[in-house]
Design a protein around this motif. Structure first.
Motif: not given
Length: 152
Positions: A134-142
């Motif tokens: 989930e952190a990876l998905k969020f980081g990619e979004f950011v």
């Protein structure tokens, strides 16, 4: 002015019950490192010592002031860096941006790392588990939005 002890006890009980929430009393007791019977005593109206109240507050991540009085901030202010979350935020940032290391000189890298760190802290499970996917998905979004902001 005299404070009504019964009102204070009931308010403490209500705040403690709100911390326990949907989890079992025994699960909460384990989380805060106290016996289930002691937590049940507090729910029944006994008041904890200052050291026990502080232990509950720290391990439940709430302010001692709020737990004891209902005043102040519910959650403790950031007092220490969560090193596990920071290490994971750095790893996730390196993975997203395909870096060997994160540079404090890069605005984009810092924005992504700080955002991922905050996301990890906000979504950290009560058992301490951090969710890297989930952190990876969020980081990619950011990271995608940092590109947009820098090109405008």
């Amino acid at each position: 002015m005299t404070i009504n002890a019964q009102t204070t006890d009931t308010a403490f009980q209500a705040r403690l019950q709100s911390l326990i929430g949907e989890q079992s009393t025994s699960a909460f007791a384990r989380k805060v490192g106290l016996s289930e019977s002691l937590i049940r005593k507090y729910l029944a109206g006994s008041e904890p010592s200052l050291s026990k109240a502080n232990q509950i507050a720290q391990r439940a991540n709430v302010s001692l002031e709020w737990l004891a009085t209902g005043q102040g901030y519910l959650y403790r202010q950031a007092e220490v860096v969560d090193m596990k979350a920071l290490d994971m935020a750095m790893t996730v940032t390196r993975d997203i941006l395909q870096l060997d290391r994160v540079s404090t000189d890069s605005e984009k890298e810092m924005k992504v790392m700080v955002a991922v760190y905050q996301h990890l802290r906000a979504t950290k499970r009560p058992d301490g588990y951090l969710e890297p996917r989930e952190a990876l998905k969020f980081g990619e979004f950011v990271a995608g939005h940092c590109d947009d902001a820098q090109s405008s």
